[in-house]
Design an enzyme around this catalytic site. Structure first.
Site, mmCIF file in Angstrom:
data_model
loop_
_atom_site.group_PDB
_atom_site.id
_atom_site.type_symbol
_atom_site.label_atom_id
_atom_site.label_comp_id
_atom_site.label_asym_id
_atom_site.label_seq_id
_atom_site.Cartn_x
_atom_site.Cartn_y
_atom_site.Cartn_z
ATOM 1 N N GLU A 162 36.102 36.419 43.437
ATOM 2 C CA GLU A 162 37.115 35.869 44.647
ATOM 3 C C GLU A 162 38.159 35.605 44.475
ATOM 4 O OE1 GLU A 162 37.965 33.052 48.044
ATOM 5 O OE2 GLU A 162 37.916 32.620 45.933
ATOM 6 N N GLU A 163 38.459 34.584 43.393
ATOM 7 C CA GLU A 163 39.601 33.987 42.925
ATOM 8 C C GLU A 163 40.829 34.997 42.683
ATOM 9 O OE1 GLU A 163 40.343 31.202 44.057
ATOM 10 O OE2 GLU A 163 38.631 29.681 43.695
ATOM 11 N N ASP A 191 32.804 28.470 51.960
ATOM 12 C CA ASP A 191 33.788 28.329 50.819
ATOM 13 C C ASP A 191 34.546 26.905 50.683
ATOM 14 O OD1 ASP A 191 35.799 28.907 48.999
ATOM 15 O OD2 ASP A 191 36.421 30.515 49.896
#
Length: 312
Positions: A162-163, A191
């Site tokens: 995701e990062e 999140d």
């Protein structure tokens, strides 16, 4: 969460509304169990230990991320979930998504709950996003312990990379056959749910697919009588984005990142005005010391409230 968060827009807490039966059941139909804060904290301690033993992070392509996936998978397998690990490649390294399906429920009406499991390379990523990952894990394990028997099918997900730009969740959605994609009636994203100077933000349904307003209102109602919430337009900053692009209703919770808490927010929620919701966002100090226990507890309970309201 990757990159810079969008501005946080204030709103008053709305009462939960009646919504289409095919999307959401009444949230009062079956009371959700209390989620053990100590258990969620224990999961976070394990993620911290995994990072410490693997170069200080749990980032995509690093040993700490794969160890995190393996640990969650073993816990979910033992609890009776059907798990699957999906591989993808990003930046020359293999990444992994983990999904866990609870047996039973109508597969043509599938509810998904997820969050990213990876950290940045700078640190262990305990708030971002060990917090959401641990909250989801404990809700899943609680469902198993209580012999949860939902009418809808339930799938949990922990996303990789995701990062790096929502890589894992985008890969998952893009590779779903159209028939499988049409079975997913809602996706909820968690999140950063334990920020040390926390806010209580619910994803705004504005600009999201039809059906998202019901999810927004359901999540708002989870905090009714507990703490006021504000809406936030997360946009394409987290893993709900791929689902939204496919027309799937989305919602989520968030306790804030590098944006500073305003005086009005500090008056409402406590904490320190003029200081970031998470001063350790994407830094090495995002450890188990970087968690507000009250926010973590409230948000973990809200995850359960939403699951029981949607699927039961």
């Amino acid at each position: 969460m990757p990159f810079t968060k969008t501005a946080l827009a204030a709103t008053t807490l709305l009462a939960v509304a009646l919504v289409p039966a095919q999307a959401v059941a009444s949230p009062t139909a079956l009371a959700a169990p209390d989620i053990s804060l100590s258990n969620v904290q224990s999961h976070l301690s394990t993620l911290q230990s995994i990072a410490t033993a693997n170069g200080g992070n749990r980032a995509h392509g690093r040993a700490g991320y794969k160890a995190s996936v393996d640990h969650l998978k073993s816990r979910l397998d033992a609890a009776g979930y059907t798990t699957a690990v999906q591989q993808f490649t990003s930046n020359g390294a293999v990444g992994y998504n983990l999904t866990a399906d609870w047996p039973g429920g109508d597969v043509n009406n599938t509810i998904m709950l997820g969050g990213h499991l990876d950290s940045v390379t700078a640190g262990p990523g305990i708030n971002d996003n060990g917090s959401g990952s641990a909250g989801l894990l404990e809700v899943a394990l609680t469902a198993a312990r209580t012999n949860f028997a939902p009418t809808k099918h339930v799938r949990f997900a922990w996303w990789g990379a995701e990062e790096l730009g929502l890589v894992g969740s985008t890969y998952y959605v893009n590779n779903l056959p159209s028939a499988e994609r049409s079975r997913i009636k809602a996706y909820l994203n968690f999140d950063m749910i334990g920020s040390p100077n926390p806010g209580y933000f619910v994803y705004s349904a504005s600009g999201q697919p039809s059906g998202s307003l019901a999810l927004q209102q359901l999540l708002q109602s989870a905090f009714s009588g507990v703490v006021a919430t504000e809406l936030t337009s997360v946009g394409g900053r987290s893993d709900h984005a791929a689902f939204a692009r496919s027309g799937i209703p989305v919602g989520g919770l968030f306790t804030g990142a590098e944006v500073a808490k305003t005086s009005a927010q500090a008056q409402k929620w406590g904490g320190t005005a003029g200081v970031a919701f998470d001063r350790c966002y994407h830094r090495s100090c995002d450890t188990t010391a970087n968690i507000n226990a009250t926010a973590l507890d409230r948000n973990a309970d809200a995850i359960a409230f939403a699951l029981w309201g949607l699927a039961a």
